[in-house]
Design an enzyme around this catalytic site. Structure first.
Site, mmCIF file in Angstrom:
data_model
loop_
_atom_site.group_PDB
_atom_site.id
_atom_site.type_symbol
_atom_site.label_atom_id
_atom_site.label_comp_id
_atom_site.label_asym_id
_atom_site.label_seq_id
_atom_site.Cartn_x
_atom_site.Cartn_y
_atom_site.Cartn_z
ATOM 1 N N HIS A 29 0.836 -1.205 0.000
ATOM 2 C CA HIS A 29 0.000 0.000 0.000
ATOM 3 C C HIS A 29 0.871 1.257 0.000
ATOM 4 O O HIS A 29 2.054 1.197 0.328
ATOM 5 C CB HIS A 29 -0.924 0.027 1.231
ATOM 6 C CG HIS A 29 -2.090 -0.904 1.125
ATOM 7 N ND1 HIS A 29 -1.985 -2.257 1.399
ATOM 8 C CD2 HIS A 29 -3.380 -0.688 0.750
ATOM 9 C CE1 HIS A 29 -3.165 -2.829 1.205
ATOM 10 N NE2 HIS A 29 -4.030 -1.900 0.810
ATOM 11 N N LYS A 44 -0.935 4.992 4.488
ATOM 12 C CA LYS A 44 -1.945 4.105 5.093
ATOM 13 C C LYS A 44 -1.727 4.061 6.604
ATOM 14 O O LYS A 44 -0.601 3.942 7.075
ATOM 15 C CB LYS A 44 -1.836 2.705 4.474
ATOM 16 C CG LYS A 44 -2.891 1.746 4.985
ATOM 17 C CD LYS A 44 -2.982 0.495 4.133
ATOM 18 C CE LYS A 44 -3.926 -0.531 4.743
ATOM 19 N NZ LYS A 44 -5.279 -0.022 4.973
#
Ligand code: NAP
Length: 262
Positions: free
Chosen positions: A153, A157
């Protein structure tokens, strides 16, 4: 028309949700909340034309002023439980994309739902491809019990491992017919082998440039099977969010996972 409030409307996901709700003929953007964007027009904030919905700083106030039927939440793991409990105590339904709710918190939300009649969909991943990737991983796990997950990610995040990887591991663990091989590797640096969910190692990569990606690696005797899903754009989550907004009012209780709505 189903009246929607978007909580976290100024965030990366929230802005996409504002656009997706405005574009759907069965949904109406009743309100938007994001304390750091209070007073801004939600359409301009989302990068489209002015839509006349002014972003509020308090969820409570926006709910009282706009009387929605559904609240869509893409905020932060640190606030999601309190947000969801407050909304559902009012008998309003929720579509929850924010990750981080624990099993205990989901049970508490189910208790509120039973009392107030509010429904909720909690979906760690709203992309159809990711849901299919999880289903495939679950099926393969019945035959190849030795597996590890790599989730990748963007570096902003909030949490690790991702909600999608946790749910994938939970499903794979439940579907396994044999125990995986014993892991005899000693970590010379703690954490080197990743986090463990249901006996499955999860490795979390966080780098600029990524959106949301996941690989599930299965190892067998003399063979390896890898499945991979890539969300390249946050638009990939919007058909699932729109579907959930339409369905949540008719599916009783708290549902975990978009696959239950398909
Ligand atoms: P983001 O860009 O940081 O957006 C979150 C937004 O919520 C920010 O504007 C933040 O404001 C705001 N916010 C924080 N606390 C709030 C509160 N109490 N009330 C209202 N707004 C609040 O994050 P994102 O990338 O959109 O992701 C949001 C969540 O969705 C994360 O948990 C992420 O893991 C999850 N996610 C889920 C899916 C899925 O398919 N289910 C897909 C992608 C992401 P500040 O910046 O001022 O804090």
């Amino acid at each position: 028309m189903i009246r929607i409030v978007v909580n976290g409307a100024g965030g990366k996901m929230g802005r996409e949700v504002v656009k997706a709700v405005a574009a759907d003929p069965e949904l109406e953007l009743a309100g938007a909340v994001d304390p750091s964007h209070k007073g801004e027009d939600a359409g301009i904030l989302a990068g489209t034309e002015r839509n006349g919905v002014t972003v509020g700083g308090s969820l409570q106030t926006v709910l009282e002023e706009t009387h929605p039927q559904v609240v869509v939440d893409f905020t932060s793991p640190s606030v999601i439980f309190d947000n969801a409990a407050a909304v559902m105590e009012k008998g309003l339904s929720m579509v929850i994309g924010t990750t981080g709710l624990t099993e205990k918190q989901r049970t508490l939300l189910q208790e509120i739902s039973s009392r107030t009649g509010a429904n909720a969909l909690i979906a760690p991943n709203f992309s159809l491809g990711a849901v299919l990737m999880m289903e495939a991983a679950e099926k393969i796990s019945a035959y190849l019990p030795n597996a590890e997950i790599i989730e990748l990610h963007h570096n902003h995040k909030y949490d690790a491992p991702s909600g999608t990887s946790r749910l994938t591991a939970e499903k794979m663990g439940a579907a396994r017919k044999q125990e995986p091989c014993e892991d005899r590797t000693a970590e010379s640096i703690p954490g080197a082998r990743g986090a463990v969910v249901e006996g499955i190692r999860i490795h979390s990569v966080r780098l600029p440039g990524y959106v949301a990606h996941q690989e599930v690696l299965f190892g067998g005797e003399g063979e390896i099977l890898t499945i991979r899903h890539d969300s390249l754009d946050r638009k990939s989550f919007m058909p699932g969010v729109v579907l959930a907004c339409k369905k949540v009012l008719t599916v009783p209780g708290v549902t975990y996972g978009l696959e239950n709505y398909l």
